[in-house]
Write an enzyme that holds these catalytic residues in place. Structure first.
Site, PDB file in Angstrom:
ATOM      1  N   HIS A  49       6.561  -1.301   0.198  1.00 24.17           N
ATOM      2  CA  HIS A  49       5.249  -1.961   0.217  1.00 24.17           C
ATOM      3  C   HIS A  49       5.164  -3.029  -0.868  1.00 24.17           C
ATOM      4  CE1 HIS A  49       1.007  -2.812   0.165  1.00 24.17           C
ATOM      5  NE2 HIS A  49       0.847  -2.223  -1.013  1.00 24.17           N
ATOM      6  N   HIS A  73       2.447  -3.608  -8.742  1.00 24.52           N
ATOM      7  CA  HIS A  73       0.986  -3.567  -8.631  1.00 24.52           C
ATOM      8  C   HIS A  73       0.405  -2.173  -8.425  1.00 24.52           C
ATOM      9  CE1 HIS A  73       1.595  -3.655  -4.184  1.00 24.52           C
ATOM     10  NE2 HIS A  73       0.401  -3.090  -4.137  1.00 24.52           N
ATOM     11  N   GLU A  77      -1.729   2.549 -11.045  1.00 25.83           N
ATOM     12  CA  GLU A  77      -2.653   3.310 -10.196  1.00 25.83           C
ATOM     13  C   GLU A  77      -2.055   4.624  -9.716  1.00 25.83           C
ATOM     14  OE1 GLU A  77      -4.623   2.458  -5.855  1.00 25.83           O
ATOM     15  OE2 GLU A  77      -4.514   0.778  -7.271  1.00 25.83           O
ATOM     16  N   ASP A  78      -0.763   4.628  -9.393  1.00 23.91           N
ATOM     17  CA  ASP A  78      -0.163   5.789  -8.721  1.00 23.91           C
ATOM     18  C   ASP A  78       0.772   6.626  -9.585  1.00 23.91           C
ATOM     19  OD1 ASP A  78      -1.530   4.975  -6.502  1.00 23.91           O
ATOM     20  OD2 ASP A  78       0.190   4.048  -5.510  1.00 23.91           O
ATOM     21  N   ASP A 140      -1.566  -7.967  -0.985  1.00 22.01           N
ATOM     22  CA  ASP A 140      -1.565  -6.513  -0.845  1.00 22.01           C
ATOM     23  C   ASP A 140      -2.324  -6.100   0.414  1.00 22.01           C
ATOM     24  OD1 ASP A 140      -1.428  -3.727  -1.497  1.00 22.01           O
ATOM     25  OD2 ASP A 140      -3.366  -3.857  -2.521  1.00 22.01           O
ATOM     26  N   ASP A 260     -12.319 -26.891  19.940  1.00 20.48           N
ATOM     27  CA  ASP A 260     -11.126 -26.851  19.086  1.00 20.48           C
ATOM     28  C   ASP A 260     -10.171 -25.738  19.498  1.00 20.48           C
ATOM     29  OD1 ASP A 260     -12.848 -24.832  18.334  1.00 20.48           O
ATOM     30  OD2 ASP A 260     -12.560 -25.089  16.181  1.00 20.48           O
TER      31      ASP A 260
END
Length: 468
Positions: A49, A73, A77-78, A140, A260
Protein backbone atom coordinates in the site's frame (compact mmCIF):
# COMPACT_ATOMS: atom_id res chain seq x y z
CA UNK A 1 -5.33 -0.49 -12.14
CA UNK A 2 -2.21 -2.66 -11.93
CA UNK A 3 -0.45 -2.68 -8.55
CA UNK A 4 3.16 -1.52 -8.55
CA UNK A 5 5.98 -3.09 -6.54
CA UNK A 6 9.12 -1.55 -5.05
CA UNK A 7 11.14 -2.17 -8.23
CA UNK A 8 8.64 -0.16 -10.30
CA UNK A 9 8.94 2.63 -7.74
CA UNK A 10 12.75 2.61 -7.69
CA UNK A 11 12.92 2.67 -11.50
CA UNK A 12 10.53 5.62 -11.68
CA UNK A 13 12.26 7.66 -8.95
CA UNK A 14 15.66 6.89 -10.47
CA UNK A 15 14.49 8.29 -13.80
CA UNK A 16 14.18 11.81 -12.36
CA UNK A 17 16.08 11.86 -9.03
CA UNK A 18 19.04 9.47 -9.00
CA UNK A 19 20.58 11.26 -6.02
CA UNK A 20 17.48 10.68 -3.92
CA UNK A 21 17.08 6.99 -4.79
CA UNK A 22 19.26 5.75 -1.92
CA UNK A 23 17.12 7.56 0.65
CA UNK A 24 13.93 6.20 -0.96
CA UNK A 25 15.29 2.64 -0.79
CA UNK A 26 16.16 3.16 2.88
CA UNK A 27 12.60 4.35 3.57
CA UNK A 28 11.21 1.28 1.80
CA UNK A 29 13.35 -1.05 3.92
CA UNK A 30 12.22 0.79 7.06
CA UNK A 31 8.53 0.52 6.06
CA UNK A 32 8.95 -3.15 5.09
CA UNK A 33 10.36 -3.98 8.52
CA UNK A 34 7.68 -1.91 10.31
CA UNK A 35 4.78 -3.62 8.50
CA UNK A 36 6.35 -7.10 8.27
CA UNK A 37 3.78 -9.86 8.77
CA UNK A 38 0.77 -7.60 8.11
CA UNK A 39 -1.50 -8.05 5.11
CA UNK A 40 -4.26 -6.06 3.43
CA UNK A 41 -7.73 -7.48 2.71
CA UNK A 42 -6.54 -8.03 -0.86
CA UNK A 43 -4.02 -10.57 0.47
CA UNK A 44 -1.02 -8.41 -0.47
CA UNK A 45 1.70 -7.65 2.09
CA UNK A 46 0.71 -4.35 3.76
CA UNK A 47 3.87 -2.60 2.58
CA UNK A 48 2.51 -2.70 -0.98
CA UNK A 49 0.00 0.00 0.00
CA UNK A 50 2.62 2.65 0.92
CA UNK A 51 4.65 1.59 -2.14
CA UNK A 52 1.68 2.32 -4.40
CA UNK A 53 0.95 5.61 -2.63
CA UNK A 54 4.57 6.60 -3.25
CA UNK A 55 4.31 5.51 -6.90
CA UNK A 56 1.23 7.71 -7.46
CA UNK A 57 3.17 10.82 -6.41
CA UNK A 58 6.38 9.66 -8.08
CA UNK A 59 4.40 9.83 -11.35
CA UNK A 60 4.24 13.59 -10.72
CA UNK A 61 8.03 13.59 -10.00
CA UNK A 62 7.58 14.32 -6.29
CA UNK A 63 10.68 15.17 -4.25
CA UNK A 64 12.48 12.48 -2.26
CA UNK A 65 11.18 13.65 1.14
CA UNK A 66 7.61 13.38 -0.10
CA UNK A 67 8.24 9.90 -1.54
CA UNK A 68 9.84 8.78 1.73
CA UNK A 69 6.89 10.18 3.68
CA UNK A 70 4.53 8.22 1.40
CA UNK A 71 6.42 5.02 2.18
CA UNK A 72 6.32 5.76 5.91
CA UNK A 73 2.85 7.33 6.09
CA UNK A 74 1.26 4.54 8.17
CA UNK A 75 4.24 3.79 10.41
CA UNK A 76 3.34 6.18 13.28
CA UNK A 77 -0.35 5.29 13.06
CA UNK A 78 -0.01 1.50 12.92
CA UNK A 79 3.21 0.72 14.85
CA UNK A 80 5.04 1.84 17.97
CA UNK A 81 7.53 3.92 15.96
CA UNK A 82 7.47 7.62 16.90
CA UNK A 83 7.86 10.85 15.01
CA UNK A 84 11.18 11.42 16.80
CA UNK A 85 12.54 8.10 15.56
CA UNK A 86 11.57 8.93 11.98
CA UNK A 87 13.18 12.38 12.33
CA UNK A 88 16.40 10.74 13.53
CA UNK A 89 16.51 8.39 10.52
CA UNK A 90 15.12 10.63 7.76
CA UNK A 91 15.11 14.22 9.00
CA UNK A 92 12.44 16.48 10.49
CA UNK A 93 10.89 17.35 7.11
CA UNK A 94 9.95 13.72 6.46
CA UNK A 95 8.83 13.23 10.07
CA UNK A 96 6.54 16.29 9.91
CA UNK A 97 4.91 15.00 6.73
CA UNK A 98 4.37 11.52 8.20
CA UNK A 99 2.95 12.96 11.41
CA UNK A 100 0.69 15.26 9.38
CA UNK A 101 -1.07 12.36 7.64
CA UNK A 102 -1.19 10.09 10.72
CA UNK A 103 -4.52 9.71 12.51
CA UNK A 104 -4.69 10.66 16.18
CA UNK A 105 -4.90 7.50 18.29
CA UNK A 106 -8.28 6.38 19.68
CA UNK A 107 -7.09 6.37 23.30
CA UNK A 108 -7.05 10.21 23.28
CA UNK A 109 -10.85 10.38 22.90
CA UNK A 110 -13.91 9.19 24.78
CA UNK A 111 -15.88 8.41 21.58
CA UNK A 112 -15.16 7.32 18.02
CA UNK A 113 -17.04 10.40 16.75
CA UNK A 114 -14.71 12.75 18.66
CA UNK A 115 -11.72 10.96 17.16
CA UNK A 116 -13.13 11.25 13.63
CA UNK A 117 -13.81 14.98 14.05
CA UNK A 118 -10.29 15.61 15.35
CA UNK A 119 -8.72 13.62 12.54
CA UNK A 120 -10.74 15.42 9.89
CA UNK A 121 -9.59 18.74 11.32
CA UNK A 122 -5.99 17.56 11.37
CA UNK A 123 -6.12 16.40 7.75
CA UNK A 124 -7.86 19.52 6.47
CA UNK A 125 -5.55 21.94 8.27
CA UNK A 126 -2.44 20.02 7.24
CA UNK A 127 -1.95 22.24 4.20
CA UNK A 128 -1.60 25.28 6.46
CA UNK A 129 1.71 23.75 7.54
CA UNK A 130 2.73 22.05 4.28
CA UNK A 131 0.62 21.46 1.16
CA UNK A 132 2.42 18.14 0.64
CA UNK A 133 0.49 16.69 3.59
CA UNK A 134 -2.72 17.04 1.58
CA UNK A 135 -1.05 15.65 -1.56
CA UNK A 136 0.10 12.54 0.31
CA UNK A 137 -3.38 12.13 1.78
CA UNK A 138 -4.92 12.39 -1.70
CA UNK A 139 -2.56 9.72 -3.05
CA UNK A 140 -3.34 7.56 -0.02
CA UNK A 141 -7.09 7.89 -0.61
CA UNK A 142 -6.68 7.26 -4.34
CA UNK A 143 -4.93 3.92 -3.77
CA UNK A 144 -7.44 2.96 -1.08
CA UNK A 145 -10.25 3.67 -3.55
CA UNK A 146 -8.53 1.63 -6.26
CA UNK A 147 -8.52 -1.35 -3.87
CA UNK A 148 -11.86 -0.64 -2.12
CA UNK A 149 -13.51 -3.66 -3.74
CA UNK A 150 -11.45 -6.00 -1.55
CA UNK A 151 -13.18 -4.75 1.60
CA UNK A 152 -15.76 -7.18 3.00
CA UNK A 153 -17.81 -4.62 4.95
CA UNK A 154 -20.28 -3.23 2.38
CA UNK A 155 -21.43 -0.43 4.70
CA UNK A 156 -17.81 0.72 5.14
CA UNK A 157 -17.33 0.67 1.36
CA UNK A 158 -20.25 3.08 0.85
CA UNK A 159 -19.07 5.32 3.72
CA UNK A 160 -15.57 5.52 2.22
CA UNK A 161 -16.93 6.30 -1.25
CA UNK A 162 -19.26 9.02 0.05
CA UNK A 163 -16.50 10.60 2.14
CA UNK A 164 -14.24 10.54 -0.91
CA UNK A 165 -16.82 12.44 -2.97
CA UNK A 166 -17.62 14.89 -0.20
CA UNK A 167 -14.09 15.67 1.01
CA UNK A 168 -11.23 14.33 -1.12
CA UNK A 169 -12.69 15.22 -4.52
CA UNK A 170 -13.10 18.81 -3.26
CA UNK A 171 -9.51 18.86 -1.99
CA UNK A 172 -8.19 17.53 -5.30
CA UNK A 173 -10.10 20.27 -7.11
CA UNK A 174 -8.77 23.00 -4.81
CA UNK A 175 -5.13 22.04 -5.49
CA UNK A 176 -5.83 21.60 -9.22
CA UNK A 177 -5.18 17.83 -9.28
CA UNK A 178 -7.78 17.13 -11.97
CA UNK A 179 -6.53 13.63 -12.78
CA UNK A 180 -6.86 12.63 -9.14
CA UNK A 181 -10.26 14.33 -8.93
CA UNK A 182 -11.80 12.56 -11.92
CA UNK A 183 -10.54 9.12 -10.92
CA UNK A 184 -11.76 9.60 -7.34
CA UNK A 185 -15.17 10.69 -8.67
CA UNK A 186 -15.53 7.68 -10.96
CA UNK A 187 -14.38 5.20 -8.30
CA UNK A 188 -16.84 6.69 -5.81
CA UNK A 189 -19.71 6.36 -8.29
CA UNK A 190 -18.69 2.75 -8.94
CA UNK A 191 -19.43 1.82 -5.32
CA UNK A 192 -22.30 4.20 -4.52
CA UNK A 193 -24.31 3.44 -7.71
CA UNK A 194 -22.81 0.20 -9.10
CA UNK A 195 -25.60 -0.57 -11.60
CA UNK A 196 -25.68 2.99 -12.92
CA UNK A 197 -21.88 3.00 -13.12
CA UNK A 198 -21.89 -0.11 -15.32
CA UNK A 199 -24.68 1.29 -17.49
CA UNK A 200 -22.92 4.64 -18.00
CA UNK A 201 -19.58 2.95 -18.62
CA UNK A 202 -21.15 0.77 -21.32
CA UNK A 203 -22.88 3.77 -22.91
CA UNK A 204 -19.67 5.81 -22.79
CA UNK A 205 -17.74 3.05 -24.58
CA UNK A 206 -20.43 2.87 -27.27
CA UNK A 207 -20.31 6.66 -27.74
CA UNK A 208 -16.52 6.64 -28.00
CA UNK A 209 -16.64 3.91 -30.60
CA UNK A 210 -19.36 5.47 -32.76
CA UNK A 211 -17.87 8.98 -32.44
CA UNK A 212 -14.31 8.00 -33.23
CA UNK A 213 -14.46 8.53 -37.03
CA UNK A 214 -16.01 11.99 -36.54
CA UNK A 215 -13.44 13.03 -33.93
CA UNK A 216 -10.50 11.62 -35.91
CA UNK A 217 -11.65 13.57 -38.95
CA UNK A 218 -11.98 16.78 -36.94
CA UNK A 219 -8.58 16.25 -35.39
CA UNK A 220 -6.94 15.83 -38.80
CA UNK A 221 -8.74 18.87 -40.23
CA UNK A 222 -7.81 21.13 -37.31
CA UNK A 223 -4.22 19.91 -37.24
CA UNK A 224 -3.91 20.58 -40.97
CA UNK A 225 -5.37 24.09 -40.59
CA UNK A 226 -2.91 24.87 -37.81
CA UNK A 227 0.03 23.48 -39.79
CA UNK A 228 -0.85 25.70 -42.74
CA UNK A 229 -0.53 28.67 -40.37
CA UNK A 230 2.73 27.22 -39.01
CA UNK A 231 1.21 26.46 -35.62
CA UNK A 232 2.68 23.24 -34.22
CA UNK A 233 0.15 21.37 -32.11
CA UNK A 234 -0.71 18.15 -30.35
CA UNK A 235 -4.39 17.16 -30.33
CA UNK A 236 -5.92 14.47 -28.13
CA UNK A 237 -9.41 13.03 -28.09
CA UNK A 238 -11.11 12.75 -24.71
CA UNK A 239 -14.54 11.92 -23.31
CA UNK A 240 -16.09 13.39 -20.17
CA UNK A 241 -15.51 11.21 -17.11
CA UNK A 242 -18.37 9.01 -15.88
CA UNK A 243 -19.15 11.08 -12.81
CA UNK A 244 -19.27 14.21 -14.94
CA UNK A 245 -21.80 12.50 -17.23
CA UNK A 246 -23.78 11.39 -14.17
CA UNK A 247 -23.89 14.99 -12.86
CA UNK A 248 -25.14 16.27 -16.23
CA UNK A 249 -27.90 13.66 -16.28
CA UNK A 250 -28.87 14.57 -12.71
CA UNK A 251 -29.33 18.16 -13.91
CA UNK A 252 -31.82 16.97 -16.54
CA UNK A 253 -29.58 16.92 -19.61
CA UNK A 254 -29.80 14.19 -22.24
CA UNK A 255 -26.55 12.47 -23.21
CA UNK A 256 -26.51 13.76 -26.84
CA UNK A 257 -26.94 17.34 -25.57
CA UNK A 258 -24.05 17.35 -23.08
CA UNK A 259 -21.92 20.00 -24.77
CA UNK A 260 -18.61 18.82 -23.31
CA UNK A 261 -19.25 15.08 -23.58
CA UNK A 262 -16.79 14.76 -26.48
CA UNK A 263 -13.67 16.93 -26.53
CA UNK A 264 -10.57 17.69 -28.53
CA UNK A 265 -7.70 18.88 -26.35
CA UNK A 266 -5.53 21.14 -28.51
CA UNK A 267 -2.09 22.02 -27.17
CA UNK A 268 0.12 24.70 -28.72
CA UNK A 269 3.31 26.53 -27.80
CA UNK A 270 2.13 29.89 -26.46
CA UNK A 271 -0.89 32.01 -25.54
CA UNK A 272 -0.93 33.95 -28.83
CA UNK A 273 -1.26 30.67 -30.73
CA UNK A 274 -4.15 29.64 -28.45
CA UNK A 275 -6.22 32.60 -29.65
CA UNK A 276 -5.09 32.13 -33.26
CA UNK A 277 -6.20 28.50 -33.08
CA UNK A 278 -9.57 29.53 -31.67
CA UNK A 279 -10.17 31.86 -34.63
CA UNK A 280 -9.25 29.17 -37.14
CA UNK A 281 -11.57 26.62 -35.51
CA UNK A 282 -14.46 29.11 -35.50
CA UNK A 283 -13.80 29.88 -39.16
CA UNK A 284 -14.42 26.22 -40.10
CA UNK A 285 -16.91 25.00 -37.48
CA UNK A 286 -20.06 26.79 -36.31
CA UNK A 287 -19.81 27.32 -32.57
CA UNK A 288 -22.62 26.92 -30.08
CA UNK A 289 -23.80 30.25 -28.63
CA UNK A 290 -22.95 30.73 -24.97
CA UNK A 291 -20.43 27.90 -24.91
CA UNK A 292 -17.24 29.99 -25.14
CA UNK A 293 -15.22 30.34 -21.93
CA UNK A 294 -11.91 32.18 -21.67
CA UNK A 295 -10.10 30.63 -18.72
CA UNK A 296 -6.79 32.03 -19.98
CA UNK A 297 -7.83 35.62 -19.44
CA UNK A 298 -9.80 34.61 -16.33
CA UNK A 299 -8.15 31.52 -14.81
CA UNK A 300 -10.09 29.38 -12.35
CA UNK A 301 -9.08 29.74 -8.72
CA UNK A 302 -7.22 26.39 -8.88
CA UNK A 303 -4.93 27.80 -11.64
CA UNK A 304 -6.74 26.05 -14.51
CA UNK A 305 -6.29 27.87 -17.83
CA UNK A 306 -7.75 27.02 -21.22
CA UNK A 307 -10.05 28.30 -23.96
CA UNK A 308 -13.28 26.32 -24.24
CA UNK A 309 -15.58 26.45 -27.24
CA UNK A 310 -18.20 23.91 -28.28
CA UNK A 311 -18.72 23.54 -32.03
CA UNK A 312 -20.95 21.53 -34.33
CA UNK A 313 -18.53 18.99 -35.74
CA UNK A 314 -18.82 16.24 -38.32
CA UNK A 315 -22.35 14.76 -38.49
CA UNK A 316 -23.46 17.77 -36.38
CA UNK A 317 -22.04 16.23 -33.22
CA UNK A 318 -21.33 18.65 -30.40
CA UNK A 319 -17.58 18.69 -29.72
CA UNK A 320 -15.88 20.86 -27.14
CA UNK A 321 -12.45 22.21 -28.10
CA UNK A 322 -10.09 22.90 -25.21
CA UNK A 323 -7.21 25.06 -26.42
CA UNK A 324 -4.20 25.59 -24.16
CA UNK A 325 -0.41 25.65 -24.01
CA UNK A 326 1.56 22.54 -23.08
CA UNK A 327 2.36 24.08 -19.70
CA UNK A 328 -1.33 24.87 -19.08
CA UNK A 329 -2.14 21.25 -19.88
CA UNK A 330 0.31 20.00 -17.26
CA UNK A 331 -1.19 22.39 -14.71
CA UNK A 332 -4.70 21.26 -15.70
CA UNK A 333 -3.75 17.66 -14.90
CA UNK A 334 -1.69 18.12 -11.75
CA UNK A 335 -2.22 21.66 -10.47
CA UNK A 336 0.26 22.65 -7.78
CA UNK A 337 2.11 19.36 -8.24
CA UNK A 338 3.33 20.59 -11.63
CA UNK A 339 6.02 22.58 -9.80
CA UNK A 340 7.87 19.30 -9.28
CA UNK A 341 8.34 19.29 -13.07
CA UNK A 342 9.07 22.97 -13.65
CA UNK A 343 11.10 23.95 -10.58
CA UNK A 344 12.05 20.72 -8.78
CA UNK A 345 14.35 22.16 -6.11
CA UNK A 346 12.03 25.01 -5.12
CA UNK A 347 8.72 23.21 -5.69
CA UNK A 348 7.77 22.99 -2.01
CA UNK A 349 8.09 26.75 -1.52
CA UNK A 350 6.36 27.56 -4.83
CA UNK A 351 3.40 25.27 -4.01
CA UNK A 352 2.93 26.80 -0.59
CA UNK A 353 3.26 30.34 -1.93
CA UNK A 354 0.66 29.73 -4.65
CA UNK A 355 -1.69 28.09 -2.21
CA UNK A 356 -1.48 30.99 0.24
CA UNK A 357 -1.76 33.71 -2.41
CA UNK A 358 -4.25 32.26 -4.86
CA UNK A 359 -6.48 29.67 -3.21
CA UNK A 360 -9.22 31.49 -1.34
CA UNK A 361 -10.15 28.26 0.36
CA UNK A 362 -6.79 28.44 2.17
CA UNK A 363 -7.69 31.80 3.69
CA UNK A 364 -11.12 30.48 4.67
CA UNK A 365 -9.52 27.40 6.20
CA UNK A 366 -7.14 29.46 8.31
CA UNK A 367 -10.00 31.64 9.51
CA UNK A 368 -12.24 28.67 10.37
CA UNK A 369 -9.39 26.96 12.22
CA UNK A 370 -8.67 30.09 14.27
CA UNK A 371 -12.29 30.81 15.17
CA UNK A 372 -13.83 27.35 15.72
CA UNK A 373 -14.24 26.71 19.43
CA UNK A 374 -14.19 22.92 18.98
CA UNK A 375 -13.83 20.24 16.31
CA UNK A 376 -17.60 19.95 15.75
CA UNK A 377 -17.89 23.66 14.97
CA UNK A 378 -14.82 23.44 12.74
CA UNK A 379 -16.44 20.69 10.67
CA UNK A 380 -19.77 22.56 10.48
CA UNK A 381 -18.05 25.72 9.18
CA UNK A 382 -15.96 23.59 6.84
CA UNK A 383 -19.13 22.07 5.36
CA UNK A 384 -20.71 25.47 4.80
CA UNK A 385 -17.72 27.43 3.52
CA UNK A 386 -15.41 24.95 1.81
CA UNK A 387 -16.98 21.54 1.15
CA UNK A 388 -20.25 22.90 -0.21
CA UNK A 389 -20.88 23.27 -3.95
CA UNK A 390 -19.19 26.38 -5.33
CA UNK A 391 -20.08 29.15 -7.75
CA UNK A 392 -17.66 31.52 -9.48
CA UNK A 393 -18.37 35.25 -9.78
CA UNK A 394 -16.31 38.12 -11.17
CA UNK A 395 -15.27 41.32 -9.43
CA UNK A 396 -15.31 44.69 -11.18
CA UNK A 397 -11.63 44.22 -12.10
CA UNK A 398 -12.37 40.83 -13.64
CA UNK A 399 -10.89 38.75 -10.80
CA UNK A 400 -12.55 35.37 -10.22
CA UNK A 401 -14.05 34.86 -6.77
CA UNK A 402 -15.41 31.53 -5.57
CA UNK A 403 -18.30 31.33 -3.10
CA UNK A 404 -20.58 28.60 -1.73
CA UNK A 405 -23.60 27.82 -3.87
CA UNK A 406 -26.49 29.96 -2.62
CA UNK A 407 -24.18 32.82 -1.56
CA UNK A 408 -25.56 36.37 -1.52
CA UNK A 409 -24.02 39.82 -2.02
CA UNK A 410 -23.81 39.99 1.79
CA UNK A 411 -21.61 36.85 1.77
CA UNK A 412 -19.47 38.31 -1.01
CA UNK A 413 -19.06 41.61 0.86
CA UNK A 414 -17.97 39.75 3.96
CA UNK A 415 -15.51 37.63 1.97
CA UNK A 416 -13.75 40.76 0.61
CA UNK A 417 -13.59 42.25 4.13
CA UNK A 418 -16.11 45.00 3.31
CA UNK A 419 -17.60 46.58 6.45
CA UNK A 420 -20.94 44.75 6.47
CA UNK A 421 -21.95 46.49 9.70
CA UNK A 422 -22.59 49.66 7.69
CA UNK A 423 -25.06 50.14 4.84
CA UNK A 424 -24.07 49.02 1.36
CA UNK A 425 -25.57 48.34 -2.04
CA UNK A 426 -24.95 45.41 -4.38
CA UNK A 427 -24.75 45.79 -8.15
CA UNK A 428 -24.84 42.51 -10.10
CA UNK A 429 -24.45 42.51 -13.89
CA UNK A 430 -24.97 46.30 -13.78
CA UNK A 431 -28.33 45.94 -12.02
CA UNK A 432 -29.12 46.82 -8.40
CA UNK A 433 -30.14 43.75 -6.39
CA UNK A 434 -31.16 43.15 -2.77
CA UNK A 435 -28.41 42.04 -0.41
CA UNK A 436 -30.07 38.62 -0.07
CA UNK A 437 -30.13 38.02 -3.85
CA UNK A 438 -28.74 34.54 -4.65
CA UNK A 439 -25.67 34.84 -6.85
CA UNK A 440 -25.15 32.60 -9.87
CA UNK A 441 -22.10 31.36 -11.79
CA UNK A 442 -20.41 34.08 -13.86
CA UNK A 443 -22.29 36.97 -12.22
CA UNK A 444 -20.34 40.26 -12.17
CA UNK A 445 -20.64 41.89 -8.79
CA UNK A 446 -19.53 45.03 -7.05
CA UNK A 447 -20.32 46.41 -3.62
CA UNK A 448 -20.64 50.14 -2.95
CA UNK A 449 -21.21 51.97 0.33
CA UNK A 450 -24.72 53.05 1.21
CA UNK A 451 -23.97 56.76 0.73
CA UNK A 452 -22.28 56.26 -2.64
CA UNK A 453 -23.75 58.11 -5.63
CA UNK A 454 -22.72 55.26 -7.94
CA UNK A 455 -25.71 53.85 -9.82
CA UNK A 456 -26.22 50.71 -11.91
CA UNK A 457 -26.68 50.96 -15.67
CA UNK A 458 -30.22 49.53 -15.38
CA UNK A 459 -32.54 48.62 -12.54
CA UNK A 460 -33.64 45.04 -12.12
CA UNK A 461 -37.33 44.69 -12.85
CA UNK A 462 -39.54 43.76 -9.95
CA UNK A 463 -37.33 45.32 -7.27
CA UNK A 464 -37.94 48.65 -5.59
CA UNK A 465 -34.57 50.32 -5.65
CA UNK A 466 -33.52 53.31 -3.65
CA UNK A 467 -30.92 55.65 -5.10
CA UNK A 468 -29.64 56.49 -1.75
Amino acid sequence: MESMDENNLFELVGSYDKEGLGMVKKAYDYAYAAHDGKYRESGEPYVMHPVNVAYILAETHADRNTICACLLHDVIEDTSITKEEIAKEFGMDVATLVDGVSKIRRLNFSTKEEQNLANMRKIMTGCIVDIRIILIKLADRLHNMRTLGYKKNKKKIIENAEETLHVYVKLANYVGANRFKEELEDLSLKYIEPSLYLELNSRKRELEEESRPCLESMRENIQQMLLERKIDSSIKIRTKNLYGIYESLEQGEKIPNIHDLLSLKIMVEDIEKCYQSLGLIHSKYRHMNGSFKDYIGNPKTNMYQSLHTTVFGEENRLVQNQIRTYEMDAVASFGLMNYWNTDFYHAKEKMQEDLVNNARFFKALVEINQNAKDNAQFLKELEQQILSERIYVYTRRGDTWDLPKGATPFDFARSINFDVEGTFKAIVNEEMVPNDYRLKDNDRIRIVSGNSNEKPVVKRKGYKVSNG
